[in-house]
Enzyme design. Structure first.
Site, PDB file in Angstrom:
ATOM      1  CB  SER A 186      -0.934  -0.006   1.203  1.00  0.00           C
ATOM      2  OG  SER A 186      -0.213   0.143   2.401  1.00  0.00           O
ATOM      3  CG  HIS A 214      -3.736  -2.677   1.800  1.00  0.00           C
ATOM      4  ND1 HIS A 214      -4.529  -1.640   2.254  1.00  0.00           N
ATOM      5  CD2 HIS A 214      -2.688  -2.731   2.654  1.00  0.00           C
ATOM      6  CE1 HIS A 214      -3.980  -1.088   3.308  1.00  0.00           C
ATOM      7  NE2 HIS A 214      -2.856  -1.738   3.581  1.00  0.00           N
ATOM      8  CE  LYS A 245      -5.601  -2.673   5.949  1.00  0.00           C
ATOM      9  NZ  LYS A 245      -4.718  -3.728   6.462  1.00  0.00           N
TER      10      LYS A 245
HETATM   11  C1  LIG Z   1      -4.044  -4.234   7.652  1.00  0.00           C
HETATM   12  C2  LIG Z   1      -3.093  -5.297   7.346  1.00  0.00           C
HETATM   13  C3  LIG Z   1      -2.907  -6.384   8.198  1.00  0.00           C
HETATM   14  C4  LIG Z   1      -3.578  -6.470   9.540  1.00  0.00           C
HETATM   15  O1  LIG Z   1      -4.932  -6.748   9.394  1.00  0.00           O
HETATM   16  P1  LIG Z   1      -5.854  -6.743  10.689  1.00  0.00           P
HETATM   17  O2  LIG Z   1      -6.912  -7.740  10.364  1.00  0.00           O
HETATM   18  O3  LIG Z   1      -6.375  -5.355  10.840  1.00  0.00           O
HETATM   19  O4  LIG Z   1      -5.016  -7.173  11.835  1.00  0.00           O
HETATM   20  C5  LIG Z   1      -2.056  -7.391   7.802  1.00  0.00           C
HETATM   21  N1  LIG Z   1      -1.396  -7.334   6.625  1.00  0.00           N
HETATM   22  C6  LIG Z   1      -1.536  -6.291   5.788  1.00  0.00           C
HETATM   23  C7  LIG Z   1      -0.797  -6.280   4.500  1.00  0.00           C
HETATM   24  C8  LIG Z   1      -2.376  -5.241   6.129  1.00  0.00           C
HETATM   25  O5  LIG Z   1      -2.489  -4.207   5.302  1.00  0.00           O
END
Ligand SMILES: *Cc1c(COP(=O)(O)O)cnc(C)c1O
Length: 399
Positions: A186, A214, A245
């Protein structure tokens, strides 16, 4: 003698240093998450800072599904999966995720952070090797540290470097090899070259793990993720991703892929076994979310098209706006002080963003990571573009 006071002195010193790096403090919202948000002091912002890509975090249908899920399944489950923490709704969602991603099986966790922490150690031994992209998420870096396997980082998304690392692992006598990458980086605005990664994995007989947090729900023709985007739907061994997300933005994560991997995680992954099951409210709601996005690509298109528009307009104004086919637009601003000042001024004018500088970015590569969602209208985006342009000119970042 070192005293307890010294410990607190040391923490205070460190906190002052962090403060000097210019990171703003938390800014509590007094509204649900959305394309516009209201802060505790009543100020309203266009929000370009959340991963609510499909705009579902406060969507009325999603909220209604959560309420119904709460009524049907209760609030909490108070048990790990293996005891009495598995409800029918958990299995229904796992099946739905597998169908959505075209994988064999899936397992839910409380977060993707938990998945990545618990995955490597459960699957690999000291004789094995993890070959990992140097820009993977902190959760995978930590998970790799918890795993006794040999470790071979490679330059981010650099396939020559990956090949070298695979050869190194082989020369080190590794038994099994696993390549670990994020599907979308990202901060860099890129989709990993999963086609080449899968080709190299075939050649060197490596297992492929992709963290698609993402991408799930939003990247690829029908939003299945970076494996769809790269045309390797059936070639990734295990995908890890999040419900926090695009898929509603609450919390929860999952691993999805080859059944032997998923079943092993069920039995051996500490962050699943020794933690409460995902709350059924989220499981029930995520089922609704996946149903919605399986029926129509409209939200996904709106996010990606909105980002495309935003990116093009920023580039036309002279900004170094990165990315393609993803709802994320990293904007490189450059020098640290100018970046933080730009971030502050844009924020003062009503666009919610955060400047990101060293040590989170290389020196001289200060940036803001903007995230466009399905809920952003052209009017929101135009307002943000005007503010970016005026502030950027004022600071000499663009001409
Ligand atoms: C947001 C994110 C995570 C963590 O996800 P959560 O479910 O909020 O703990 C892990 N890996 C990546 C690449 C992320 O962008």
């Amino acid at each position: 003698m070192v005293t307890k006071q010294d410990f607190y002195g040391q923490l205070s010193h460190q906190l002052r240093e962090l403060d000097q790096l210019g990171f703003p403090a938390e800014r509590p919202l007094n509204s649900p998450q959305g394309p516009e948000i209201v802060l505790a002091d009543g100020r309203r912002f266009v929000n370009l800072n959340s991963s609510n890509y499909l705009g579902l975090a406060a969507n009325p249908e999603v909220v209604a599904a959560a309420k119904a899920g709460l009524d049907q399944w209760g609030f909490g489950i108070a048990s790990a999966r293996i005891f009495c923490g598995t409800q029918v709704v958990h299995h229904t969602l796992e099946k739905k995720i597998s169908e959505f991603l075209h994988t064999e099986e899936s397992i839910l966790y409380n977060s993707c952070f938990d998945v990545n922490l618990g995955l490597f150690e459960a699957l690999l031994s000291p004789e094995d090797a993890i070959i990992w992209d140097s820009h993977i998420h902190a959760s995978s870096v930590d998970g790799i540290h918890l795993c006794p396997s040999k470790s071979f980082p490679y330059e981010s998304n650099d396939m020559v470097s990956l090949k070298k690392a695979l050869i190194q692992a082989e020369e080190a006598g590794a038994r099994f090899k696993m390549i670990a990458t994020d599907g979308v980086f990202s901060m860099d605005g890129i989709v990993a070259d999963l086609k080449t990664i899968c080709d190299l994995a075939d050649h060197y007989q490596a297992i492929v793990m992709v963290d698609d947090s993402h991408a799930t729900g939003v990247v690829g023709k029908t939003g299945r993720g970076s494996h769809e985007y790269c045309g390797v739907m059936d070639r990734v061994d295990v995908i890890t991703s999040t419900l926090s997300k695009a898929l509603g933005g609450a919390s929860g994560g999952f691993a999805s892929g080859r059944k032997e991997i998923i079943r092993t995680l069920r039995h051996l992954s500490h962050t699943s076994m020794s933690s409460n099951a995902l709350t059924p409210v989220i499981a029930a709601t995520a089922i609704k979310v996946i149903d919605m996005i399986s029926q129509s690509n409209e939200l996904q298109r709106r996010a990606v098209d909105g980002a495309d528009y935003f990116r093009r307009q920023l580039r036309a104004a002279g900004f170094n706006a990165l990315g393609q086919d993803i709802p994320i637009v990293p904007v490189i601003l450059g020098e640290e002080k100018a970046t933080m000042e730009m971030g502050r001024r844009i924020y003062e004018r009503g666009v919610f963003i955060t400047g990101i500088i060293f040590p989170f970015q290389p020196m001289g590569m200060g940036m803001v990571r903007t995230q466009i969602t399905a809920g952003h209208t052209r009017e929101h985006l135009d307002r943000a573009i005007t503010i970016f342009t005026e502030v950027g000119k004022g600071l000499g970042i663009i001409k």
